[in-house]
Design an enzyme around this catalytic site. Structure first.
Site, PDB file in Angstrom:
ATOM      1  N   ASP A 192      -9.092   2.825  -2.899  1.00 42.93           N
ATOM      2  CA  ASP A 192      -8.435   3.467  -1.759  1.00 42.93           C
ATOM      3  C   ASP A 192      -8.283   4.968  -1.896  1.00 42.93           C
ATOM      4  OD1 ASP A 192      -5.296   4.082  -0.408  1.00 42.93           O
ATOM      5  OD2 ASP A 192      -6.981   3.420   0.790  1.00 42.93           O
ATOM      6  N   ARG A 228       1.884   8.698  -6.377  1.00 42.37           N
ATOM      7  CA  ARG A 228       1.373   9.992  -6.840  1.00 42.37           C
ATOM      8  C   ARG A 228       1.466  10.254  -8.338  1.00 42.37           C
ATOM      9  NH1 ARG A 228      -1.726  10.438  -2.743  1.00 42.37           N
ATOM     10  NH2 ARG A 228      -0.833  11.266  -0.828  1.00 42.37           N
ATOM     11  N   ASN A 275      -5.259   5.883  -6.832  1.00 43.05           N
ATOM     12  CA  ASN A 275      -5.920   7.204  -6.758  1.00 43.05           C
ATOM     13  C   ASN A 275      -5.032   8.311  -7.319  1.00 43.05           C
ATOM     14  OD1 ASN A 275      -4.209   6.906  -4.531  1.00 43.05           O
ATOM     15  ND2 ASN A 275      -5.415   8.312  -3.273  1.00 43.05           N
ATOM     16  N   HIS A 291       2.756  14.341   0.766  1.00 43.32           N
ATOM     17  CA  HIS A 291       2.084  15.619   0.471  1.00 43.32           C
ATOM     18  C   HIS A 291       3.112  16.710   0.626  1.00 43.32           C
ATOM     19  CE1 HIS A 291      -2.040  14.192   0.258  1.00 43.32           C
ATOM     20  NE2 HIS A 291      -1.844  13.495   1.355  1.00 43.32           N
ATOM     21  N   HIS A 327       0.820  -1.206   0.000  1.00 43.90           N
ATOM     22  CA  HIS A 327       0.000   0.000   0.000  1.00 43.90           C
ATOM     23  C   HIS A 327       0.854   1.258   0.000  1.00 43.90           C
ATOM     24  CE1 HIS A 327      -3.964   1.725   1.865  1.00 43.90           C
ATOM     25  NE2 HIS A 327      -3.349   2.657   1.173  1.00 43.90           N
ATOM     26  N   HIS A 374     -10.925   0.186   1.502  1.00 48.01           N
ATOM     27  CA  HIS A 374     -10.641   1.267   2.456  1.00 48.01           C
ATOM     28  C   HIS A 374     -11.979   1.469   3.160  1.00 48.01           C
ATOM     29  CE1 HIS A 374      -9.485   5.681   3.315  1.00 48.01           C
ATOM     30  NE2 HIS A 374     -10.762   5.615   3.594  1.00 48.01           N
ATOM     31  N   ASP A 434       0.996   2.529   3.675  1.00 51.86           N
ATOM     32  CA  ASP A 434       0.111   3.620   3.268  1.00 51.86           C
ATOM     33  C   ASP A 434       0.924   4.913   3.108  1.00 51.86           C
ATOM     34  OD1 ASP A 434      -3.112   5.001   4.370  1.00 51.86           O
ATOM     35  OD2 ASP A 434      -2.069   5.019   2.447  1.00 51.86           O
TER      36      ASP A 434
END
Lengths: 425, 305, 177
Positions: A149, A61, A91, A306, A57, A176, A302
């Protein structure tokens, strides 16, 4: 061909533990034993030599979020953390609901050459929760794990159809678990700290309700499911009971949910904001017990980069997510009271099985095996220096925290991707 | 004390000191020329990311009465959307040379974040649902003066009625009264209480109204109806509003307070002017004096880090 | 010699209670004499050390001239100091000035006169309450080391001191440590 020698380490894999040198040539382990020779030597004195770690996981990006991370930087971070395979979450922008996106990710990963990237696919088109994504088309592109997710699939009928349709395709649907209506605007775990800080909360029930729903759907359809980032004591209970009933389910937990609690958000530091949120000590302890007794199969990072500008925003606006690839091993060894082999199982061979790559990752270190290996000092105590992370982002919650266990070398396909404590160029 | 961010970051000695300082400021405000040179040469910047004319004017007046200079930024939504972040705004203004920031923001925690980006003193003028310490201080000062309780509030019974869950005023007022020894009860339906409450709770105003020394009413926003928190405002008023009938059951000498502005007809249906216990006007008047005390304590009294 | 309070920390008693009382009486006479009576005279004790002295002077004046009733009050100058932000200040009680200062002769009363900055702050503070006709200064002890051009009109005792000494003045005496 160069023969690389990993010398003086303690080999640990699923078959057991022994002091041995490991010789690697042509992408394969060619010899394991005492007093071996080689052209280039990687010193493993005082270290453990184990199968490379496998992350189920991680958010790389790319495409769409390159200011926070790229496949090149994310796989460098993976190598720094001892990982040789990473499942990339879908995602992205655009989302991985079509062959072209999946092929793009695979190609970028091969070009970077630092670890194997296993792209996951969406369950619904655009992750919007309305129509099923083309599972068979994505499977043909090599996708084995499917998830929306970032969010959960809200519609129970759609989830049922997804499970029925997936049966027989040899794929794993991963959820999720988050009932979105119960977490609107939520900033942190709904509890005492949240009430004191005056912010909207994310109740444990929002995860447990969807988990319960999906476990019953598994019971109904017989299709296996994997559950992402479990975060509550109640979730551990539900999975434990489901496994006792023989349901084909697996589960993962993140390093941060095994080590950090909601009280950290009293500083209003956005680096502690994550989805699902950090919860209470009781939840942390239940998750540790669940990992130790096998209810939870794997540790998955996970990894969610950012950029600093976004994380510095007010807490309610800052995006949720924490880095994880480079600190997973250090956090696991610092906080888990489990034998080293069990920790490695959770970080390497068990996730390899779930991801369907145990033919080449996580496998026993023996002649003929793929040379995807990690060499680490299990006792070295160290502190994260955010400025020196291989990731493009800096949102680690472990700034200034002492971790235990540090990667010295990582080998992917027989080549050192991380060597003597630095990303190999 | 370097900043004033929340009541639960003060100790009881700090609270008493600020309330005693307020006595001085009340005296200054009573003079024909209500001004002292205490903060001459100091600049205070009001950074209001949320509209609030009353609180902003109160801080501006307080600064001017101490002879300080005022800079006001009312940051509209659009300039924030243009990409100027909280950090950018704080650092830009700090570079102009300010001694203190007064910050109001719709996000809980924004003033704490601002502290990381400036060495100036930071005063929280209200952040999200979280804290509003100067409101709490002026409310405590009002009760202290009206009831002559300079030693603390031991045994005093305070009821805070209304949307506690979304109220920074409720959190700060509850904290300061409890710190000073009062018994605090939060009165609201469960949907309007925090999931874990810091004080005793009740959902029956009628059971306690005759026993309180201070009744503190919170503003009930009309928007709450659309979030399924209460069925309608009429029902809220029926169960929790200060009606004439309930006002008659207040004990003699009980005080009625409200942080303003009032939603007449919702949380209060009587005219406060006709309530003998209403000290709502005093709350407003004390606001300037309390804020002068806070500014002087942070910038003038020499207790710098 | 009157009873001398026990000194602490090597404090040296320089005036006893009787000396202080006599000085107050003398200063009271001087105030009446200088002002040719007590018309318009008011005493303002500076918080905190000057307040007891202002009350004592007012009482002493009352003993001398039975008909006279000199109003006295207290003045807090902490909001007027020029060293705000440089060292800790805790204001005393709120100023109490229950009379009009306009046109009055205000005798500022303090226990010790040192650099003169407290008195300067008192000038500014008084100015915010009204416009006296005249201001005079009465102190129990003038210890020297003036940093401003301020001089007292009525002095209990001149006491040369060094800057590292501390002077403590009460009704029971004056000590230097």
């Amino acid at each position: 061909m160069t023969r690389t020698l990993i010398r003086g380490g303690r080999v640990i894999d699923a078959t057991g533990e022994r002091m041995a040198d490991v010789a690697v040539e042509g992408g394969r382990v060619v010899d394991v034993g005492a007093g071996l020779g080689g052209d280039q030597v990687l010193d493993a004195g005082g270290c453990v030599v184990a199968p490379g770690l496998v992350d189920l996981h991680a958010h790389l990006r790319e495409p769409g979020g390159e200011q926070a991370e790229t496949i090149a930087s994310g796989t460098a971070a993976a190598a720094a953390g001892g990982y040789t395979a990473v499942v990339a979450m879908p995602n992205t922008e655009p989302a991985a609901d079509s062959r072209s996106v999946v092929d793009f990710v695979t190609a970028r990963a091969i070009a970077a050459g630092r670890c194997e990237v296993l792209p996951s696919g969406c369950i619904t088109v655009g992750r919007r929760g309305h129509e099923l994504a083309p599972f068979a088309e994505l499977t043909a592109a090599g996708v084995r794990l499917f998830t929306d997710d970032g969010s959960g699939v809200q519609d129970p009928l759609l989830m049922r159809r997804a499970l029925e349709y997936a049966r027989g395709l040899g794929i794993v649907l991963a959820q999720h678990c988050e009932v979105a209506r119960l977490t609107e605007g939520a900033v942190m775990h709904e509890g005492e700290c949240c009430s004191r800080l005056g912010v909207p909360g994310w109740p444990a029930l929002a995860e447990e309700l969807m988990l319960h729903r999906d476990l019953e759907l598994v019971r109904l359809t017989g299709t296996p499911m994997h559950f992402l980032h479990l975060s509550t004591a109640g979730s551990v209970e539900l999975v434990r009971a489901a496994k006792a009933d023989g349901l084909p389910v697996t589960a993962e937990v993140t390093p941060h949910h095994l080590s950090l609690t909601d009280e950290l958000l009293a500083s209003f530091d956005g680096n502690y904001k994550v989805n699902p949120p950090l919860r209470t000590m009781a939840d942390v302890e239940a998750l540790r017990v669940g990992l130790a007794d096998g209810t939870i199969d794997a540790i998955a990072t996970d990894h969610a980069p950012h950029s600093p500008e976004t994380k510095e925003q007010p807490l309610d606006v800052a995006p949720p997510g924490m880095l994880g690839l480079e600190t997973a091993l250090g956090v696991a060894l610092a906080h888990l009271d489990m034998p080293l082999a069990r920790v490695l199982a959770a970080l390497s061979w068990k996730p390899a099985t779930i991801a369907g790559v145990s033919d080449r990752h996580g496998g026993p270190i023996e002649p003929g095996g793929a040379a995807n290996l990690v060499v680490f000092d299990p006792d070295e105590r160290w502190e994260v220096a955010p400025a020196r992370l291989a990731s493009l982002s800096r949102n680690t919650p472990y700034r200034g925290v002492k971790l235990r266990g540090r990667v010295r070398h990582t080998l992917f396909d027989g080549r050192p991707t991380f060597r003597d404590g630095a990303v190999a160029t | 004390m370097k900043h004033l961010l929340a009541i639960d970051e003060l100790d009881v000695a700090d609270i008493h000191r600020l309330l005693e300082l307020t006595d001085h400021m009340v005296e200054v405000n009573q003079r024909p020329n209500p001004k002292v040179p205490a903060l001459r040469g100091r600049t205070v910047c009001n950074l209001f990311f949320e509209v609030s004319t009353r609180t902003r004017l109160s801080f501006e007046t307080a600064t001017r009465r101490l002879s300080g200079d005022v800079m006001t930024f009312t940051v509209s939504e659009s300039s924030v959307n243009k990409g100027e972040s909280l950090r950018d705004t704080v650092e830009t203004v700090a570079a102009m040379g300010v001694d203190a920031f007064v910050i109001r923001h719709r996000s809980s925690g924004a003033p704490w974040q601002a502290c990381r980006w400036t060495t100036a003193a930071v005063i929280n003028a209200g952040d999200g649902w979280h804290a509003h310490p100067t409101q709490a201080l002026l409310d405590a000062y009002t009760v202290r003066t009206e009831l002559g309780r300079t030693g603390g509030f031991d045994g005093l019974r305070l009821a805070i009625v209304g949307d506690v869950k979304h109220s920074r005023v409720a959190r700060s007022v509850g904290q300061i009264f409890a710190a000073l020894g009062a018994d605090v009860v939060l009165v609201a339906p469960a949907t309007l209480l925090p999931v874990v409450a810091e004080h005793a709770t009740s959902d029956r105003l009628d059971d306690i109204i005759g026993d309180v020394d201070v009744l503190y009413l919170l503003r009930m926003q009309r928007e709450r109806m659309s979030e399924a928190l209460v069925p309608n405002l009429h029902e809220y008023t029926e169960r929790f509003g200060l009606t004439a009938e309930r006002a008659a059951r207040l004990s003699d000498g009980a005080l009625v307070m409200h942080p303003g502005p009032m939603n007449r007809g919702v949380e209060i249906t009587v005219d406060p002017a006709e309530l003998p216990g209403s000290v709502i006007g005093h709350q407003v008047a004390n606001g300037v004096a309390v804020r002068m005390a806070v500014l002087f304590d942070l910038l003038g009294s020499g207790s710098v880090a | 010699m009157s009873e001398v309070p026990a000194g602490t920390n090597g404090a040296k008693q320089v005036l006893g209670a009787d000396d202080v009382r006599r000085a107050i009486t003398r200063m009271a006479h001087e105030i009446i004499e200088r002002n040719r009576g007590l018309d318009g005279v008011v005493l303002l004790g500076v918080q905190r050390g000057g307040v007891w002295l202002a009350e004592a002077l007012a009482a002493s004046i009352g003993d001398i001239d039975r008909e006279a009733h000199v109003p006295w009050g207290s003045l807090d100058v902490s909001l007027y100091r020029d060293d705000i932000g440089l060292r800790p200040v805790s204001p005393g009680a709120v100023s109490e000035i229950p009379f009009d200062l306009g046109g009055a002769t205000v005798v500022i009363v303090d226990d010790v006169l040192y650099t003169g900055r407290t008195v300067r702050a008192a000038f500014d503070a008084i100015g915010d309450y009204g416009r006296p006709e005249m201001m005079q200064l009465a102190v129990m002890v003038d210890r020297g080391h003036r940093q401003l051009p301020i001089r007292p009109d009525f002095v209990g005792r001149n006491l040369p001191t060094s800057t590292d000494e501390v002077v403590v003045v009460t009704e029971t005496g004056v000590a230097i440590s």
